[in-house]
Design a protein around this motif. Structure first.
Motif, PDB file in Angstrom:
ATOM      1  N   LEU A  36       0.762  -1.124   0.000  1.00  0.00           N
ATOM      2  CA  LEU A  36       0.161  -0.110   0.031  1.00  0.00           C
ATOM      3  C   LEU A  36       0.946   1.358  -0.061  1.00  0.00           C
ATOM      4  O   LEU A  36       0.808   2.248  -0.714  1.00  0.00           O
ATOM      5  CB  LEU A  36      -0.894  -0.090   1.136  1.00  0.00           C
TER       6      LEU A  36
ATOM      7  N   ALA B  11      -5.214   0.906   4.460  1.00  0.00           N
ATOM      8  CA  ALA B  11      -6.055   0.774   3.330  1.00  0.00           C
ATOM      9  C   ALA B  11      -7.020   1.866   3.224  1.00  0.00           C
ATOM     10  O   ALA B  11      -7.308   2.103   1.918  1.00  0.00           O
ATOM     11  CB  ALA B  11      -6.764  -0.503   3.206  1.00  0.00           C
ATOM     12  N   GLY B  12      -7.737   2.257   4.083  1.00  0.00           N
ATOM     13  CA  GLY B  12      -8.774   3.422   3.955  1.00  0.00           C
ATOM     14  C   GLY B  12      -8.391   4.697   3.620  1.00  0.00           C
ATOM     15  O   GLY B  12      -8.863   5.157   2.629  1.00  0.00           O
TER      16      GLY B  12
ATOM     17  N   GLY C 180      -7.212   4.263   0.033  1.00  0.00           N
ATOM     18  CA  GLY C 180      -8.583   3.952  -1.157  1.00  0.00           C
ATOM     19  C   GLY C 180      -8.938   5.483  -1.071  1.00  0.00           C
ATOM     20  O   GLY C 180      -9.738   5.622  -2.315  1.00  0.00           O
ATOM     21  N   GLU C 181      -8.879   6.556  -0.471  1.00  0.00           N
ATOM     22  CA  GLU C 181      -9.403   7.984  -0.815  1.00  0.00           C
ATOM     23  C   GLU C 181      -8.760   8.300  -1.951  1.00  0.00           C
ATOM     24  O   GLU C 181      -9.389   9.301  -2.540  1.00  0.00           O
ATOM     25  CB  GLU C 181      -9.053   8.825   0.600  1.00  0.00           C
TER      26      GLU C 181
ATOM     27  N   ASP D  25      -7.768   6.444  -4.829  1.00  0.00           N
ATOM     28  CA  ASP D  25      -7.672   5.530  -5.550  1.00  0.00           C
ATOM     29  C   ASP D  25      -7.980   6.003  -7.165  1.00  0.00           C
ATOM     30  O   ASP D  25      -7.318   5.835  -8.306  1.00  0.00           O
ATOM     31  CB  ASP D  25      -8.573   4.470  -5.457  1.00  0.00           C
TER      32      ASP D  25
END
Length: 737
Positions: free
Chosen positions: A38, A111-112, A115-116, A118
């Motif tokens: 990540l 991961a959150g 993911g913002e 992506d």
């Protein structure tokens, strides 16, 4: 660590991400493989952001194209600022413990956070590609070079192509940047369309180029197709060039009393500029090609109907066309005959003087072989005087116009210093065959040229004037051959027997004279047959070109020029600006007339077969060999006449029959060359009749380019061949024609 991630995304260096692309697990062994993956993904985004921010900053300051600067500024101030705002928003969610990012026990999953961002990976990579397209990354630290980076037109085309992708975020960004780039391009365009001014900054990136002219305080303009965006068609580009050139010429002519009065009387520059600006302001972004075409056409019609038609009224246009038709296309037969007679008289005088000068000063005689400009001017002046004497009433204004605007010269002035406004927008104009016919009338190559003066250059260009000069030389060469061949039949002594000059009637003398006359008659029979075939072919070609092709084409084009424009072509700005008491016929604007004239001239040269190399080469060889044949024939006739006179006088002759035989042999060789050329020309005409079938029968570029004028379509080469079939002559079992 989250703090380091957000700082890295903002463009600051961070120990979490190394420049050697090694995974962060080497420095941070507590990271799991998934977290390292990540971080590696977010590290690439941070690195692209950092490089992109520095690169676009360099482009905004140093790039040569103002369009590229505008796009880079938009990327920097809008899209990168939006990315920075996204970072701040993620940070705010973390600090305010937003449930979309922060989980239970205030744990923020990596991961959150990743993911913002992506949807920013693909977008940021595309921004980087665009930045490298505008300026290669390896040259960021160097001064910009002329060949470095891309042009504004290329960038606009690439952005338009990228807007057709299947990724919504790329399509949105490409559309937004396209609007910025095209807005910058429209600002350059508006300066040219409204005030005929080239951009002050990045003028090299605009498709209109300026060059200094030979005249003082004048400039020449042309368009560079490589700098045209894809949505600008060649026709629209030509209209844009025409509008700016026309405004420039109006400004150049504003010092004269005539042009100032016309401009002040028929137009108001500020009102026209405001009206034209409204047409440009109505364009939507990204630019729709049809909308741009309509806006440019409206500006062109407004300018033409409010200003240009008063600078170049219909009377001036029709006078120019009449001059071109009567003198350049030999519609006035008296002009062609007078010019040919004057040229022949001067050549004979030069030959007589040359013979005497060769005996005294051979070097000076060789230097005098070439024709001088002064002699050409004198010859044309004599032609004008002769035509003026025939015009007893003195009402032929076309003759006066031709005397002012036509000249004979040994140098082609097709590259005129005048900044012509008429420009070709045709994409398939045929090229003339590189075969010269202008060296037959005089010893040196001569051009009957049209002197283009303002405002005639609104209608015709120097290139078209040069084409007219080539057509004129072509037609004059054919007419000259016809005249010279006809002169052979005027030598009555060559075709009939006369009594002895001395009046002697002895049996031996009469018998010997009859035998000699019979022998000569048999020897020249083939010569007369070849000359008859040649004059028949030349006469039919001349009649076909001048009596059918030129006459019908010119009548058709002049009818189109004189026909007023349709009501749909009226421009609203003209109605608002002209006086209420004026009732004028809506003539076509100069650019439409100029475009129609180019189509007419291209179709005319195609119909005159001037574009076919094989035919023109064969005809040029025929005309040259005909000159040799006529010269040898006249020489032989003069020699025979002198021999007869000396024989009848009983004096010792300096000439012998051997001299006559040598002349006869040279004449026979010339005859065979003419026979061969006659067959070659006719065979090529027959080949053209088979080749020019279907769409190739006529040059139909008017419909192909979507123009208003469609050239005349009449009889093809088959109509000429039908006439030639009636005159086929046979000698010794083979066709001469």
């Amino acid at each position: 660590m989250l703090h380091e991630v957000l700082l890295a995304l903002s463009g600051h260096p961070s120990p979490l991400f190394r420049s050697d692309d090694k995974p962060p697990t080497d420095d941070f062994p507590l990271l799991s493989p998934s977290e390292a993956a990540l971080l590696q993904s977010i590290g690439k985004l941070a690195e692209v952001h950092r490089q992109l921010r520095g690169h676009v900053q360099w482009i905004t300051r140093k790039h040569r194209s103002i369009i590229c600067r505008a796009v880079a500024t938009s990327v920097q101030q809008k899209h990168l600022a939006r990315f920075q705002h996204k970072i701040l928003e993620v940070e705010r969610k973390i600090l305010t413990r937003d449930a979309s990012v922060v989980g239970a026990y205030d744990i923020v999953p990596l991961a959150g956070v990743v993911g913002e961002f992506d949807d920013w990976h693909r977008r940021m990579s595309w921004f980087w590609e665009v930045a490298c397209l505008m300026q290669p990354h390896g040259e960021s630290n160097a001064e910009p070079q002329p060949q470095a980076g891309c042009t504004g037109a290329f960038l606009i085309d690439e952005l338009r192509a990228a807007s057709n992708t299947g990724f919504p975020e790329i399509e949105e960004a490409a559309t937004d940047l396209s609007k910025v780039a095209e807005t910058a391009w429209l600002r350059q365009l508006s300066s040219w369309l409204l005030f005929s001014r080239l951009p002050v900054q990045s003028a090299h990136d605009f498709f209109i180029k300026s060059e200094p002219a030979l005249e003082e305080n004048a400039a020449m303009f042309h368009k560079d197709a490589r700098l045209l965006p894809g949505f600008v068609t060649p026709f629209v580009a030509s209209s844009i060039l025409f509008i700016g050139k026309s405004l420039y010429q109006v400004k150049q002519l504003s010092n004269t009393a005539r042009s100032t009065k016309l401009v002040l009387q028929h137009s108001n520059n500020s009102e026209l500029a405001q009206t034209h600006l409204q047409h440009l302001s109505s364009l939507s972004l990204p630019i729709v090609p049809a909308q741009l075409s309509r806006a440019v056409s409206a500006i062109r019609l407004s300018l033409s109907q409010n200003v240009l038609q008063h600078l170049l009224p219909m009377e001036e246009t029709t006078r120019l066309l009449s001059c071109l038709r009567q003198f350049m296309l030999l519609g006035k037969g008296e002009f062609a005959l007078a010019l040919i007679s004057e040229a022949e008289a001067r050549l004979q005088a030069r030959q007589q003087n040359m013979g005497r000068l060769l005996q005294k000063d051979p070097l000076r005689a060789m230097q005098g072989l070439s024709i001088k400009e002064v002699e050409l001017h004198q010859a044309l002046a004599q032609v004008w005087k002769g035509l003026a004497r025939e015009d007893e009433d003195g009402e032929d204004d076309i003759l006066g116009f031709a005397g002012t605007h036509l000249k004979l010269s040994t140098r082609s002035s097709s590259n005129s210093s005048r900044p012509s406004t008429s420009d070709s927008g045709l994409s398939a104009v045929p090229q003339l065959a590189p075969v010269a016919f202008n060296d037959l009338l005089f010893p040196s190559a001569t051009f009957l040229e049209l002197v283009i003066q303002s405002p005639l250059d609104l209608f015709i260009t120097p290139r078209e004037a040069n084409i007219y000069a080539s057509v004129n030389a072509y037609l004059l060469a054919i007419r000259r051959a016809q005249v010279r061949l006809s002169d052979l039949w005027r030598r009555t002594a060559a075709r009939r027997d006369f009594p002895s000059p001395t009046g002697s009637s002895g049996r031996g003398t009469s018998q010997e004279t009859r035998l000699r006359t019979k022998r000569r008659s048999q020897a020249t029979r083939k010569i007369w047959a070849t000359c008859s075939a040649a004059i028949f072919l030349i006469s039919e070609i001349s009649a076909y070109f001048e009596g059918e092709i030129i006459k019908e084409s010119c009548d058709h084009f002049e009818d189109w020029v004189k026909t007023p424009a349709s009501a749909a072509e009226e421009d609203e700005s003209r109605v608002s600006l002209r006086s209420e008491t004026e009732e004028e016929v809506a003539q076509r604007d100069p650019e439409t007339l100029a475009a129609g004239h180019r189509i007419f001239l291209a179709a005319l040269t195609y119909a005159l077969l001037l574009t076919d190399i094989s035919y023109t080469r064969g005809l040029r060889s025929l005309l040259g060999n005909l000159d040799s044949l006529i010269a040898y024939f006249n020489r032989l006739l003069d020699l025979q006449q002198k021999l007869d006179l000396e024989y009848e006088a009983g004096d010792a002759s300096t000439l012998t029959e051997e001299d006559e035989q040598k002349s006869s042999l040279e004449l026979d060789r010339a005859r065979k060359k003419v026979d061969s050329d006659l067959k070659a020309v006719v065979n090529r005409l027959r080949q053209l009749d088979h080749e020019r079938i279907g769409s190739g029968r006529y040059l139909d570029i008017g419909a192909a380019e979507g123009r208003a004028y469609e050239p005349w379509k009449g009889g093809g080469v088959d109509s000429l061949l039908m006439k030639l079939e009636f005159g086929r002559m046979a000698d010794e079992g083979y066709d001469i024609v």
